[in-house]
Write a protein that holds these residues in place. Structure first.
Motif, PDB file in Angstrom:
ATOM      1  N   GLU A  32       0.828  -1.250   0.097  1.00  0.00           N
ATOM      2  CA  GLU A  32       0.048   0.032   0.054  1.00  0.00           C
ATOM      3  C   GLU A  32       0.835   1.115  -0.036  1.00  0.00           C
ATOM      4  O   GLU A  32       1.853   1.295   0.583  1.00  0.00           O
ATOM      5  CB  GLU A  32      -1.044  -0.042   1.223  1.00  0.00           C
ATOM      6  CG  GLU A  32      -2.119   1.012   1.057  1.00  0.00           C
ATOM      7  CD  GLU A  32      -2.874   0.817   2.275  1.00  0.00           C
ATOM      8  OE1 GLU A  32      -3.837   1.864   2.382  1.00  0.00           O
ATOM      9  OE2 GLU A  32      -2.906  -0.291   3.227  1.00  0.00           O
ATOM     10  N   SER A  39      -4.375   7.217  -2.245  1.00  0.00           N
ATOM     11  CA  SER A  39      -3.877   5.717  -1.679  1.00  0.00           C
ATOM     12  C   SER A  39      -4.036   4.852  -2.892  1.00  0.00           C
ATOM     13  O   SER A  39      -5.070   4.783  -3.745  1.00  0.00           O
ATOM     14  CB  SER A  39      -4.884   5.313  -0.465  1.00  0.00           C
ATOM     15  OG  SER A  39      -4.409   6.402   0.684  1.00  0.00           O
ATOM     16  N   VAL A  69     -12.450   0.047  -0.679  1.00  0.00           N
ATOM     17  CA  VAL A  69     -12.303   0.014   0.596  1.00  0.00           C
ATOM     18  C   VAL A  69     -13.954  -0.387   1.172  1.00  0.00           C
ATOM     19  O   VAL A  69     -14.781  -0.066   0.611  1.00  0.00           O
ATOM     20  CB  VAL A  69     -12.400   1.249   1.441  1.00  0.00           C
ATOM     21  CG1 VAL A  69     -12.593   1.543   2.962  1.00  0.00           C
ATOM     22  CG2 VAL A  69     -10.983   2.279   0.862  1.00  0.00           C
ATOM     23  N   ARG A  71     -17.012  -0.980   3.522  1.00  0.00           N
ATOM     24  CA  ARG A  71     -17.798  -0.185   4.454  1.00  0.00           C
ATOM     25  C   ARG A  71     -18.645  -0.851   5.755  1.00  0.00           C
ATOM     26  O   ARG A  71     -18.931  -1.835   5.479  1.00  0.00           O
ATOM     27  CB  ARG A  71     -18.698   0.719   3.694  1.00  0.00           C
ATOM     28  CG  ARG A  71     -18.250   1.557   2.565  1.00  0.00           C
ATOM     29  CD  ARG A  71     -17.705   2.855   3.387  1.00  0.00           C
ATOM     30  NE  ARG A  71     -16.865   3.616   2.421  1.00  0.00           N
ATOM     31  CZ  ARG A  71     -16.320   4.789   2.652  1.00  0.00           C
ATOM     32  NH1 ARG A  71     -16.488   5.254   3.631  1.00  0.00           N
ATOM     33  NH2 ARG A  71     -15.148   5.173   1.623  1.00  0.00           N
ATOM     34  N   ASN A  72     -18.589  -0.300   6.941  1.00  0.00           N
ATOM     35  CA  ASN A  72     -19.291  -0.949   7.887  1.00  0.00           C
ATOM     36  C   ASN A  72     -20.695  -0.651   7.787  1.00  0.00           C
ATOM     37  O   ASN A  72     -21.044   0.214   7.013  1.00  0.00           O
ATOM     38  CB  ASN A  72     -18.776  -0.832   9.030  1.00  0.00           C
ATOM     39  CG  ASN A  72     -18.843   0.718   9.649  1.00  0.00           C
ATOM     40  OD1 ASN A  72     -19.713   1.559   9.127  1.00  0.00           O
ATOM     41  ND2 ASN A  72     -17.977   0.964  10.681  1.00  0.00           N
ATOM     42  N   GLU A  76     -19.185   3.939   7.481  1.00  0.00           N
ATOM     43  CA  GLU A  76     -17.684   4.459   7.786  1.00  0.00           C
ATOM     44  C   GLU A  76     -16.972   3.247   7.193  1.00  0.00           C
ATOM     45  O   GLU A  76     -16.986   2.122   6.947  1.00  0.00           O
ATOM     46  CB  GLU A  76     -17.392   4.318   9.377  1.00  0.00           C
ATOM     47  CG  GLU A  76     -18.202   5.354   9.997  1.00  0.00           C
ATOM     48  CD  GLU A  76     -17.889   7.077   9.503  1.00  0.00           C
ATOM     49  OE1 GLU A  76     -16.818   7.093   9.351  1.00  0.00           O
ATOM     50  OE2 GLU A  76     -18.808   7.649   9.457  1.00  0.00           O
ATOM     51  N   PRO A  77     -15.651   3.777   6.769  1.00  0.00           N
ATOM     52  CA  PRO A  77     -14.789   2.681   6.179  1.00  0.00           C
ATOM     53  C   PRO A  77     -14.286   1.696   7.296  1.00  0.00           C
ATOM     54  O   PRO A  77     -13.844   2.007   8.256  1.00  0.00           O
ATOM     55  CB  PRO A  77     -13.236   3.696   5.901  1.00  0.00           C
ATOM     56  CG  PRO A  77     -13.817   5.088   5.584  1.00  0.00           C
ATOM     57  CD  PRO A  77     -14.957   5.157   6.798  1.00  0.00           C
ATOM     58  N   SER A  78     -13.995   0.507   6.744  1.00  0.00           N
ATOM     59  CA  SER A  78     -13.680  -0.621   7.780  1.00  0.00           C
ATOM     60  C   SER A  78     -12.116  -0.406   7.471  1.00  0.00           C
ATOM     61  O   SER A  78     -11.515   0.213   6.379  1.00  0.00           O
ATOM     62  CB  SER A  78     -14.299  -1.917   7.224  1.00  0.00           C
ATOM     63  OG  SER A  78     -13.580  -2.511   6.205  1.00  0.00           O
ATOM     64  N   ASP A  79     -11.542  -1.362   8.276  1.00  0.00           N
ATOM     65  CA  ASP A  79      -9.970  -1.712   8.191  1.00  0.00           C
ATOM     66  C   ASP A  79      -9.384  -2.645   6.962  1.00  0.00           C
ATOM     67  O   ASP A  79      -8.274  -3.090   6.869  1.00  0.00           O
ATOM     68  CB  ASP A  79      -9.308  -1.947   9.385  1.00  0.00           C
ATOM     69  CG  ASP A  79      -9.795  -3.139  10.208  1.00  0.00           C
ATOM     70  OD1 ASP A  79     -10.786  -3.791   9.399  1.00  0.00           O
ATOM     71  OD2 ASP A  79      -9.335  -3.460  11.068  1.00  0.00           O
ATOM     72  N   LEU A  80     -10.649  -3.048   5.991  1.00  0.00           N
ATOM     73  CA  LEU A  80     -10.236  -4.274   4.990  1.00  0.00           C
ATOM     74  C   LEU A  80     -10.305  -3.526   3.676  1.00  0.00           C
ATOM     75  O   LEU A  80     -10.960  -2.299   3.484  1.00  0.00           O
ATOM     76  CB  LEU A  80     -11.363  -5.183   5.034  1.00  0.00           C
ATOM     77  CG  LEU A  80     -11.909  -6.090   6.117  1.00  0.00           C
ATOM     78  CD1 LEU A  80     -12.907  -6.639   5.686  1.00  0.00           C
ATOM     79  CD2 LEU A  80     -10.374  -6.768   6.356  1.00  0.00           C
ATOM     80  N   LYS A 112      -6.441  -6.909   5.561  1.00  0.00           N
ATOM     81  CA  LYS A 112      -6.549  -5.539   6.503  1.00  0.00           C
ATOM     82  C   LYS A 112      -5.438  -4.591   5.959  1.00  0.00           C
ATOM     83  O   LYS A 112      -4.619  -5.032   5.385  1.00  0.00           O
ATOM     84  CB  LYS A 112      -6.072  -5.961   7.907  1.00  0.00           C
ATOM     85  CG  LYS A 112      -7.094  -6.692   8.610  1.00  0.00           C
ATOM     86  CD  LYS A 112      -6.590  -7.068  10.009  1.00  0.00           C
ATOM     87  CE  LYS A 112      -7.558  -7.723  10.683  1.00  0.00           C
ATOM     88  NZ  LYS A 112      -8.784  -7.223  11.336  1.00  0.00           N
ATOM     89  N   ARG A 113      -6.150  -3.367   5.964  1.00  0.00           N
ATOM     90  CA  ARG A 113      -5.353  -2.217   5.791  1.00  0.00           C
ATOM     91  C   ARG A 113      -4.057  -2.187   6.380  1.00  0.00           C
ATOM     92  O   ARG A 113      -3.846  -2.444   7.570  1.00  0.00           O
ATOM     93  CB  ARG A 113      -6.241  -0.802   6.016  1.00  0.00           C
ATOM     94  CG  ARG A 113      -5.515   0.428   5.359  1.00  0.00           C
ATOM     95  CD  ARG A 113      -6.367   1.504   5.434  1.00  0.00           C
ATOM     96  NE  ARG A 113      -7.380   1.607   4.786  1.00  0.00           N
ATOM     97  CZ  ARG A 113      -7.315   1.898   3.391  1.00  0.00           C
ATOM     98  NH1 ARG A 113      -6.289   2.401   2.995  1.00  0.00           N
ATOM     99  NH2 ARG A 113      -8.241   1.901   2.655  1.00  0.00           N
TER     100      ARG A 113
END
Length: 114
Positions: A32, A39, A69, A71-72, A76-80, A112-113
């Motif tokens: 990344e 990004s 990305v 979303r939950n 909101e952005p998730s960490d995936l 995971k991000r």
């Protein structure tokens, strides 16, 4: 099976599972990066189907900031990070349409991000 030389457009989940195994072995890498506020990710290594080396560059940002990305439930952005990758090994494959740059396989990488 890895090493297949004929062109075959496929999204069979088997290739996603094989890509994950290659990632776990450290043979397929995801890097990344951010440049000028955008990004992105670089996926490189052996194709899970034809086994030829490829490099795939993906932007993780779009005008909306949603691409790549998950979303939950609240938006909101998730960490995936979800990356849909298509082989672009550049190796000629029997039966490939003109202009094709890989064996035809597409697969998903979810991690995971970094």
């Amino acid at each position: 099976m890895p090493g297949s030389s004929a062109y075959l457009p496929t999204t069979d989940f088997n290739w996603t599972e094989r890509a994950f195994a290659l990632y776990e072995q450290g043979r397929l890498t995801v890097t990344e990066h951010t440049a000028d506020g955008v990004s992105g990710a670089v996926v490189s290594g052996p194709c899970p189907r034809c086994d030829h080396h490829f490099v795939d560059r993906r932007s993780l940002d779009a005008l909306t900031g949603l691409a790549g990305v998950s979303r939950n439930g609240e938006g909101e952005p998730s960490d995936l990070i979800l990356l849909d990758v298509t082989c672009g090994c550049g190796t000629p494959h029997e039966g490939a349409p003109e202009g094709a740059t890989g064996c035809g396989v597409s697969f998903r990488i979810e991690l995971k991000r970094l």
